[in-house]
Design an enzyme around this catalytic site. Structure first.
Site, PDB file in Angstrom:
ATOM      1  N   HIS A   7      -0.398  -8.340  -6.101  1.00  0.00           N
ATOM      2  CA  HIS A   7       0.631  -7.510  -6.714  1.00  0.00           C
ATOM      3  C   HIS A   7       0.964  -7.989  -8.117  1.00  0.00           C
ATOM      4  CE1 HIS A   7       3.075 -10.616  -4.517  1.00  0.00           C
ATOM      5  NE2 HIS A   7       3.826 -10.588  -5.611  1.00  0.00           N
ATOM      6  N   HIS A  79       5.585 -11.877 -12.696  1.00  0.00           N
ATOM      7  CA  HIS A  79       4.454 -12.699 -12.267  1.00  0.00           C
ATOM      8  C   HIS A  79       3.316 -11.836 -11.745  1.00  0.00           C
ATOM      9  CE1 HIS A  79       6.782 -12.504  -8.385  1.00  0.00           C
ATOM     10  NE2 HIS A  79       5.584 -12.405  -7.855  1.00  0.00           N
ATOM     11  N   GLU A 130       1.571 -16.479  -8.888  1.00  0.00           N
ATOM     12  CA  GLU A 130       1.840 -16.738  -7.475  1.00  0.00           C
ATOM     13  C   GLU A 130       0.505 -16.708  -6.743  1.00  0.00           C
ATOM     14  OE1 GLU A 130       4.064 -13.572  -5.558  1.00  0.00           O
ATOM     15  OE2 GLU A 130       4.709 -14.894  -3.928  1.00  0.00           O
TER      16      GLU A 130
HETATM   17 CO    CO Z   1       5.339 -12.012  -5.769  1.00  0.00          CO
END
Ligand code: CO
Length: 141
Positions: A7, A79, A130
């Site tokens: 994502h 992120h 991440e």
């Molecule tokens: Co995330």
């Protein structure tokens, strides 16, 4: 080592307005707001054919998103999340290459119930990264 883009997270100052933009202007499939008090965020998932967008909005006084929005009042990309096969092995390799883990070194359970780690943005061209371990890679399960 990194696999799919899981994502792109976007911090937004006004969740309803951001949801409406994605739903009504961009024509995306926008999910309901989900409160994640453990992470200090309200999250909205937007499913695309090949990845997801996550809208992040601060929840509570200690939200990690609040400072970001102070610096970026219109919102912004917060992120990127990449999937990894084995988060422990990924962490060890990154640390051995000099990359810094943000927070504790042990992966914690992230917003999707899967182990995650965050890497210092200064080590990756100003981008907070991440890493998320995918359940299919779990040899125990
Ligand atoms: Co995330």
């Amino acid at each position: 080592m990194i696999e799919r883009l899981n994502h792109v997270a976007i911090a937004v100052p006004d969740l309803d307005e951001a949801m409406s933009r994605y739903r009504d202007i961009l024509g995306a499939q926008v999910g309901p707001p989900i409160k994640e008090p453990d992470h200090g965020v309200t999250v909205v998932f937007i499913n695309l054919a090949n990845t997801k967008i996550e809208l992040l909005h601060p929840l509570g006084a200690e939200s990690p998103i609040s400072k970001f929005l102070e610096r970026n009042p219109k919102g912004g990309i917060h992120h990127l999340c990449f999937e990894v096969h084995d988060i422990g092995a990924a962490r060890d390799r990154l640390v051995s290459e000099g990359a810094r883990i943000l927070g504790p070194r042990e992966p914690r359970i992230g917003a999707h119930g899967l182990p995650v780690l965050f890497l210092h943005p200064a080590d990756f061209n100003g981008t907070l990264i991440e890493l998320e371990e995918m359940p299919s890679s779990n040899s125990h399960g």
